[in-house]
Design a protein around this motif. Structure first.
Motif, PDB file in Angstrom:
ATOM      1  N   GLU A   1      -2.797 103.262 132.227  1.00  0.00           N
ATOM      2  CA  GLU A   1      -2.887 102.415 131.087  1.00  0.00           C
ATOM      3  C   GLU A   1      -2.353 100.967 131.207  1.00  0.00           C
ATOM      4  OE1 GLU A   1      -2.939 104.036 126.740  1.00  0.00           O
ATOM      5  OE2 GLU A   1      -0.809 103.131 127.018  1.00  0.00           O
TER       6      GLU A   1
ATOM      7  N   ASP B   1      -1.828  96.940 129.594  1.00  0.00           N
ATOM      8  CA  ASP B   1      -1.836  96.151 128.581  1.00  0.00           C
ATOM      9  C   ASP B   1      -1.769  94.599 129.066  1.00  0.00           C
ATOM     10  OD1 ASP B   1      -1.931  97.576 126.039  1.00  0.00           O
ATOM     11  OD2 ASP B   1      -0.038  98.177 126.824  1.00  0.00           O
TER      12      ASP B   1
ATOM     13  N   THR C   1      -6.023  96.683 125.879  1.00  0.00           N
ATOM     14  CA  THR C   1      -5.390  97.787 126.390  1.00  0.00           C
ATOM     15  C   THR C   1      -6.520  98.467 126.918  1.00  0.00           C
ATOM     16  OG1 THR C   1      -3.670  98.093 124.536  1.00  0.00           O
ATOM     17  CG2 THR C   1      -4.137  99.889 125.620  1.00  0.00           C
TER      18      THR C   1
ATOM     19  N   LYS D   1      -7.454 101.911 129.340  1.00  0.00           N
ATOM     20  CA  LYS D   1      -7.003 103.346 129.788  1.00  0.00           C
ATOM     21  C   LYS D   1      -8.125 103.608 131.059  1.00  0.00           C
ATOM     22  CE  LYS D   1      -5.854 104.522 125.072  1.00  0.00           C
ATOM     23  NZ  LYS D   1      -4.397 104.735 125.241  1.00  0.00           N
TER      24      LYS D   1
END
Length: 265
Positions: A58, A60, A209, A211
């Motif tokens: 993950e 950001d 963000t 994933k």
């Protein structure tokens, strides 16, 4: 006196392992002996296994300007590290350490008209796991470790018989140079889900963000050779049966087994 090894001669900081510099002692060679061990085998690259390893990552990041929509994301995967460490006592398994980067080129628009902007970013990932192999890791000497400290010491009794002679002593040290396990990245797939947030008054965003489900196909190989020697058939002479058996034993001995006798393994 410690010498400055530095990072000259093309050796950058942390990029390569530089050679060590040491003082040189005066020496003389007294005796040399050699012995040949014949073998018809060839050394070849053996595939230890084709591994599918997964990393859930993950990340950001922030776009350089507010975006109305992301039009396209191009992704390229490259590895920065791939190291397979054999599991102690089990040559059929390795601990696989994989690190890499997903390079992304993001194309987005700021408004309903105008130019498409490009933004590139690297997203690091890691994947560590124990992997079962199709073929075992090979240790030609059947002893994968080196003993470099003076653990195996030889001491002699002092002249007074009250302890060890501190002025004369010996030791046995040895190094085993195993063939490395090599990695090759065959394929990669990145399955991702993007979540945008941090909106302005016009409904545009500048933070994302991600994933990612990163799947890698890695081939593990090692150079190996067949270390099994077939027995030598007897000569057919009953009188020379013991000589034939001795010749068979001598024929089956390899340079690896002889070295193991030298180091006591």
């Amino acid at each position: 006196m410690r010498k400055n090894t530095g990072c000259r001669n093309g050796y950058g900081h942390g990029k390569k392992c530089p050679p060590l510099s040491s003082d040189v002692a005066k020496s003389k060679s007294l005796f040399t002996a050699s012995e040949e061990f014949s073998t018809d085998d060839t050394e070849e690259t053996i595939i230890l296994g084709d591994v599918l390893i997964q990393s859930l990552t993950e990340a950001d990041f922030e776009l350089p300007s507010y975006a109305r929509a992301i039009k396209n994301i191009e992704k390229n995967v490259s590895l920065t590290q791939c190291k397979a460490i054999p599991v102690v006592g089990n040559p059929g398994y390795v601990k696989l350490f994989v690190e890499g980067v997903v390079h992304k080129n993001i194309q987005y628009v700021e408004d309903g008209y105008g130019y498409v902007k490009d933004y590139s970013i690297d997203i690091p990932f890691k994947a560590y796991d124990q992997v079962e192999l199709a073929n075992d890791v090979q240790y030609p000497f059947d002893f994968p470790y080196s003993v470099k400290d003076n653990v195996l010491q030889r001491r002699e009794l002092a002249k007074d018989g009250m302890g060890a002679d501190r002025c004369e002593f010996g030791s046995l040290t040895f190094e085993i140079y195993n063939q490395p396990i090599k990695c090759k990245l065959l394929a990669s797939a990145v399955n991702q889900w993007d979540i945008v947030h941090h909106f302005d008054n016009w409904g545009r965003f500048n933070k994302v963000t991600e994933k990612m489900d990163i799947n890698l196909v890695i081939k593990l190989t090692q150079k190996q050779q067949d270390l099994e020697f077939p027995p030598v058939p007897p000569n057919g002479d009953n009188g020379g049966e013991e000589d034939a058996q001795a010749a068979t034993t001598q024929q089956q001995e390899t340079v690896y087994s002889r070295f193991r006798k030298i180091i006591g393994q």
